[in-house]
Scaffold this motif. Structure first.
Motif, PDB file in Angstrom:
ATOM      1  N   UNK A  14       0.655  -1.060   0.071  1.00 30.78           N
ATOM      2  CA  UNK A  14       0.085   0.150   0.020  1.00 30.78           C
ATOM      3  C   UNK A  14       0.872   1.266  -0.159  1.00 30.78           C
ATOM      4  N   UNK A  15       0.416   2.342  -0.446  1.00 31.74           N
ATOM      5  CA  UNK A  15       0.904   3.681  -0.445  1.00 31.74           C
ATOM      6  C   UNK A  15       0.320   4.605   0.506  1.00 31.74           C
ATOM      7  N   UNK A  16       1.172   5.431   1.269  1.00 30.72           N
ATOM      8  CA  UNK A  16       0.678   6.153   2.132  1.00 30.72           C
ATOM      9  C   UNK A  16       1.551   7.519   2.173  1.00 30.72           C
ATOM     10  N   UNK A  17       0.886   8.364   2.339  1.00 29.28           N
ATOM     11  CA  UNK A  17       1.166   9.825   2.183  1.00 29.28           C
ATOM     12  C   UNK A  17       2.158   9.986   3.608  1.00 29.28           C
ATOM     13  N   UNK A  18       3.464  10.682   3.572  1.00 25.59           N
ATOM     14  CA  UNK A  18       4.142  10.707   5.021  1.00 25.59           C
ATOM     15  C   UNK A  18       3.445  11.779   5.785  1.00 25.59           C
ATOM     16  N   UNK A  97      11.611  17.799  13.837  1.00 21.23           N
ATOM     17  CA  UNK A  97      10.703  16.903  12.949  1.00 21.23           C
ATOM     18  C   UNK A  97       9.400  17.764  12.659  1.00 21.23           C
ATOM     19  N   UNK A  98       9.251  17.846  11.445  1.00 18.24           N
ATOM     20  CA  UNK A  98       8.068  19.042  11.082  1.00 18.24           C
ATOM     21  C   UNK A  98       6.644  17.753  10.867  1.00 18.24           C
ATOM     22  N   UNK A  99       5.582  18.565  10.822  1.00 17.16           N
ATOM     23  CA  UNK A  99       4.422  17.772  10.839  1.00 17.16           C
ATOM     24  C   UNK A  99       3.956  18.151   9.504  1.00 17.16           C
ATOM     25  N   UNK A 100       4.338  19.269   8.960  1.00 15.59           N
ATOM     26  CA  UNK A 100       3.546  19.521   7.472  1.00 15.59           C
ATOM     27  C   UNK A 100       4.831  19.903   6.545  1.00 15.59           C
ATOM     28  N   UNK A 101       4.729  19.523   5.472  1.00 12.38           N
ATOM     29  CA  UNK A 101       5.703  19.940   4.393  1.00 12.38           C
ATOM     30  C   UNK A 101       5.954  21.249   4.001  1.00 12.38           C
ATOM     31  N   UNK A 126       6.282   7.720   8.725  1.00 10.76           N
ATOM     32  CA  UNK A 126       5.138   7.838   9.319  1.00 10.76           C
ATOM     33  C   UNK A 126       5.109   7.985  10.882  1.00 10.76           C
ATOM     34  N   UNK A 127       4.114   8.083  11.502  1.00 12.75           N
ATOM     35  CA  UNK A 127       4.337   8.117  13.009  1.00 12.75           C
ATOM     36  C   UNK A 127       4.326   6.484  13.507  1.00 12.75           C
ATOM     37  N   UNK A 128       4.581   6.278  14.488  1.00 12.47           N
ATOM     38  CA  UNK A 128       4.730   4.687  14.748  1.00 12.47           C
ATOM     39  C   UNK A 128       3.318   4.144  14.751  1.00 12.47           C
ATOM     40  N   UNK A 129       2.459   4.841  15.499  1.00 11.50           N
ATOM     41  CA  UNK A 129       1.067   4.403  15.497  1.00 11.50           C
ATOM     42  C   UNK A 129       0.400   4.003  14.133  1.00 11.50           C
ATOM     43  N   UNK A 131       2.293   3.494  11.360  1.00 15.32           N
ATOM     44  CA  UNK A 131       3.201   2.571  10.501  1.00 15.32           C
ATOM     45  C   UNK A 131       2.405   1.112  11.041  1.00 15.32           C
ATOM     46  N   UNK A 132       2.193   0.948  12.544  1.00 11.08           N
ATOM     47  CA  UNK A 132       1.895  -0.335  13.154  1.00 11.08           C
ATOM     48  C   UNK A 132       0.624  -0.539  12.544  1.00 11.08           C
ATOM     49  N   UNK A 133      -0.326   0.233  12.541  1.00  8.96           N
ATOM     50  CA  UNK A 133      -1.637  -0.115  12.041  1.00  8.96           C
ATOM     51  C   UNK A 133      -1.698  -0.403  10.603  1.00  8.96           C
ATOM     52  N   UNK A 134      -0.845  -0.016   9.745  1.00 11.05           N
ATOM     53  CA  UNK A 134      -0.793  -0.077   8.432  1.00 11.05           C
ATOM     54  C   UNK A 134      -0.055  -1.476   8.189  1.00 11.05           C
ATOM     55  N   UNK A 135       0.997  -1.746   8.851  1.00 11.55           N
ATOM     56  CA  UNK A 135       1.723  -2.789   8.582  1.00 11.55           C
ATOM     57  C   UNK A 135       0.772  -4.167   8.985  1.00 11.55           C
ATOM     58  N   UNK A 136      -0.051  -3.889  10.176  1.00 11.91           N
ATOM     59  CA  UNK A 136      -1.011  -5.189  10.268  1.00 11.91           C
ATOM     60  C   UNK A 136      -1.999  -5.233   9.093  1.00 11.91           C
ATOM     61  N   UNK A 137      -2.685  -4.119   8.661  1.00 14.19           N
ATOM     62  CA  UNK A 137      -3.592  -4.237   7.635  1.00 14.19           C
ATOM     63  C   UNK A 137      -2.831  -5.026   6.505  1.00 14.19           C
ATOM     64  N   UNK A 138      -1.861  -4.546   6.102  1.00 18.21           N
ATOM     65  CA  UNK A 138      -0.963  -5.173   4.882  1.00 18.21           C
ATOM     66  C   UNK A 138      -0.735  -6.554   5.103  1.00 18.21           C
ATOM     67  N   UNK A 139      -0.104  -6.951   6.321  1.00 11.91           N
ATOM     68  CA  UNK A 139       0.054  -8.283   6.636  1.00 11.91           C
ATOM     69  C   UNK A 139      -1.257  -9.138   6.510  1.00 11.91           C
TER      70      UNK A 139
END
Length: 222
Positions: A14-18, A97-101, A126-129, A131-139
């Motif tokens: 999956x592709x996710x915006x930073x 670490x900036x939250x907006x480009x 991505x934030x750790x939260x 990234x963890x959520x998306x990794x679970x979904x992708x897995x």
């Protein structure tokens, strides 16, 4: 009919915006006198420190840090091969670490013209939260792909019952599995990889982050 063992691989991405942009900035100064070089470097670093701190207070910067002043000395050589007097180098490094480009772009445009300021590369992530959520979904989807493939193979053999024996990271599935010794289902987690579709140069319009998962599955079909 003897059970047939089917081994397949399941993939998903999956592709996710930073969500965050971590940037590194260095302030440096050099000269023949150590004390003068140190004082000047600290003086040049203070506006950078203040500008980051102000943005942290306003919520533009999620977190930041500053390393201690680093000082080194060397004796350069001239074009005639003669070693010259000592030159001292002082450096202060910052990470923010900036939250907006857009906010990052504005800040870099501001400080890049300041004296002795070097702007480093940007690490989009991505934030750790998230990234963890998306990794679970992708897995989970990768496992579903493996199951679907096993069922398709079984159907092609006119077999209707498919039982999972093992799910593993790529390369970790057992190689001595036999129909006479089925194993219980084991989930070791997906083999994740996170990529950024961008070269290691300064960029303020980041490409999506690609999160991939690949699993291997072994099934018994009858």
């Amino acid at each position: 009919m003897t059970a047939v063992i089917i081994t397949v691989r399941g993939e998903n991405e999956t592709r996710v915006a930073p969500e965050r942009a971590r940037i590194r900035v260095s302030v440096h100064h050099e000269g023949p006198d150590r004390a003068t070089v140190v004082d000047k470097a600290l003086s040049l670093a203070e506006p950078v420190r203040s500008s980051i701190s102000e943005r942290a207070d306003s919520g533009v910067v999620a977190e930041w840090s500053s390393k201690r002043l680093a000082v080194r000395a060397d004796r350069p050589w001239n074009n005639e091969g003669k070693q010259l007097a000592l030159v001292y180098h002082a450096t202060v490094d910052f990470t923010a670490t900036f939250i907006e480009a857009s906010e990052l772009s504005i800040w870099v445009s501001e400080i890049s013209s300041w004296e002795s300021v070097d702007v480093g590369n940007v690490d989009w992530h991505l934030t750790p939260e998230t990234r963890a959520r998306i990794e679970r979904e992708v897995a989970a989807t990768a496992v579903s792909v493996a199951v679907s493939r096993a069922q398709a193979y079984a159907g092609a053999l006119n077999l209707s019952t498919v039982v999972p024996l093992e799910i593993a990271d790529v390369g970790l599935i057992s190689r001595d599995q036999s129909p006479a010794a089925p194993q219980m289902l084991r989930a070791r987690g997906a083999a994740f990889s996170v990529m950024q579709e961008s070269s290691p140069v300064m960029a303020y319009e980041p490409d999506d982050i690609v999160i991939e998962a690949t699993v291997e599955g072994r099934f018994s079909a009858s």
